[in-house]
Design a protein around this motif. Structure first.
Motif, PDB file in Angstrom:
ATOM      1  N   ALA A  77      -4.114  12.353   4.934  1.00  0.00           N
ATOM      2  CA  ALA A  77      -3.738  11.400   4.271  1.00  0.00           C
ATOM      3  C   ALA A  77      -4.865  10.934   3.221  1.00  0.00           C
ATOM      4  N   ARG A  78      -3.842  10.587   2.019  1.00  0.00           N
ATOM      5  CA  ARG A  78      -4.831   9.559   1.064  1.00  0.00           C
ATOM      6  C   ARG A  78      -4.103   8.244   1.036  1.00  0.00           C
ATOM      7  N   ILE A  79      -4.990   7.149   1.270  1.00  0.00           N
ATOM      8  CA  ILE A  79      -4.344   5.955   0.845  1.00  0.00           C
ATOM      9  C   ILE A  79      -4.738   5.113  -0.032  1.00  0.00           C
ATOM     10  N   ALA A  91       0.578   5.650   0.803  1.00  0.00           N
ATOM     11  CA  ALA A  91      -0.143   6.580   1.451  1.00  0.00           C
ATOM     12  C   ALA A  91       0.683   8.028   1.153  1.00  0.00           C
ATOM     13  N   PRO A 137      -6.557  11.441   8.390  1.00  0.00           N
ATOM     14  CA  PRO A 137      -6.139   9.855   8.019  1.00  0.00           C
ATOM     15  C   PRO A 137      -7.007   9.002   9.045  1.00  0.00           C
ATOM     16  N   LEU A 189       0.859  11.590   2.878  1.00  0.00           N
ATOM     17  CA  LEU A 189       0.489  12.366   3.982  1.00  0.00           C
ATOM     18  C   LEU A 189       0.777  13.972   3.706  1.00  0.00           C
ATOM     19  N   LEU A 214      -3.728   3.952  10.408  1.00  0.00           N
ATOM     20  CA  LEU A 214      -2.486   3.768   9.594  1.00  0.00           C
ATOM     21  C   LEU A 214      -1.940   2.924  10.719  1.00  0.00           C
ATOM     22  N   THR A 249      -4.583   1.609  -1.907  1.00  0.00           N
ATOM     23  CA  THR A 249      -4.287   0.042  -1.764  1.00  0.00           C
ATOM     24  C   THR A 249      -4.195  -0.767  -3.118  1.00  0.00           C
ATOM     25  N   SER A 272       0.708  -1.193   0.157  1.00  0.00           N
ATOM     26  CA  SER A 272      -0.143  -0.075  -0.067  1.00  0.00           C
ATOM     27  C   SER A 272       0.766   1.370   0.069  1.00  0.00           C
TER      28      SER A 272
END
Length: 280
Positions: free
Chosen positions: A132-134, A110, A119, A112, A122, A136, A108
């Motif tokens: 945050a944008r995560i 992320a 977020p 930040l 995490l 996957t 994954s």
């Protein structure tokens, strides 16, 4: 030489010159348009960038860069850091070497930084005030195969995103293994051809070794704690550090690439043999 022979030789030379005159502009055009094989910066992470305060820093997100990392046992993330301003566009890619043991590895990523959503949970501590944008990759079934421009080594491209930066400030890119497995991955950012720069002296050899399965026999294995008999347990480390050991504790600490030294030594020996063939 007879007149006929002289005439034949002259005709042959004229034909060769004509063919060469047609080839030369084409060759010149190809050479002029060819880009250097290494128009990007190459960096290696050996577990030294596993926290925000240890992030690998970049001052500009536009130059083309790639960071190769092995997340060893215990599985730790790799952190990159950069400054950005509103309107900046970050091109980021995430991939793994095309090694059978990593076929199902889905790390994954992320982003930040300021101006991003708060977020969610995490697996690491985010710096204060950073959203945050995560991203996957668990749903990627058949990743695209790409080739390293230096070594032709194959990788699986798991993620490619162009991200607009919302605010001025300091941002981080973090990659990790959700399954907490020993994996190798790379993060590529930027797209502008850049200088021939690296944080190691032999980047080409290291890139080649990074993609070879025989340099990492434990890839893909889970990082499970090992329960040792009391008499076999190592003494407690200073500073209150955990004494839990990885099931693959024989590998170098901090996720250093296992067997890489042997691979580089072999490559050096091969180069030496090419430079000094027997009998010289």
């Amino acid at each position: 030489m007879s007149t006929a022979h002289r005439r034949s030789a002259l005709v042959g030379r004229t034909a060769r010159r004509a063919r060469f005159s047609r080839i030369t502009p084409l060759l010149a055009a190809l050479l002029a348009s060819a880009s250097p094989a290494r128009a990007r910066e190459i960096f290696f992470d050996y577990g030294d960038h596993a926290r925000a305060e240890e992030a690998l820093e970049f001052s500009d997100i536009r130059p083309s860069r790639i960071v190769f990392s092995e997340l060893g046992c215990p599985s730790r993330p790799v952190w990159l850091e950069f400054e950005a301003a509103p309107g900046d566009s970050l091109l980021v890619q995430l991939g793994t070497p095309a090694i059978a043991a990593l076929r199902r590895a889905r790390p994954s990523l992320a982003l930040l930084g300021p101006g991003l959503p708060r977020p969610a949970a995490l697996p690491f501590e985010a710096p204060a005030g950073q959203g945050a944008r995560i991203f996957t990759t668990a749903s990627v079934g058949a990743p695209t195969v790409v080739r390293d421009p230096l070594t032709e080594a194959r990788s699986w491209l798991l993620l490619e995103r162009r991200i607009e930066v919302p605010e001025s400030g300091r941002y981080h890119l973090v990659a990790w293994s959700p399954e907490e497995r020993r994996v190798r991955l790379w993060i590529a950012i930027g797209e502008r051809p850049s200088e021939d720069t690296s944080n190691v002296d032999d980047p080409v050899e290291r890139v080649a070794a990074f993609h070879q399965p025989w340099t990492a026999p434990d890839l893909g294995a889970p990082c499970a704690a090992t329960r040792l008999p009391a008499r076999a347990r190592p003494p407690a480390p200073a500073g209150g550090a955990s004494t839990a050991s990885c099931a693959h504790a024989a590998a170098p600490a901090h996720g250093a690439l296992p067997a890489l030294a042997a691979a580089l030594a072999l490559a050096a020996a091969r180069r030496a043999r090419r430079r000094d063939p027997p009998g010289r």
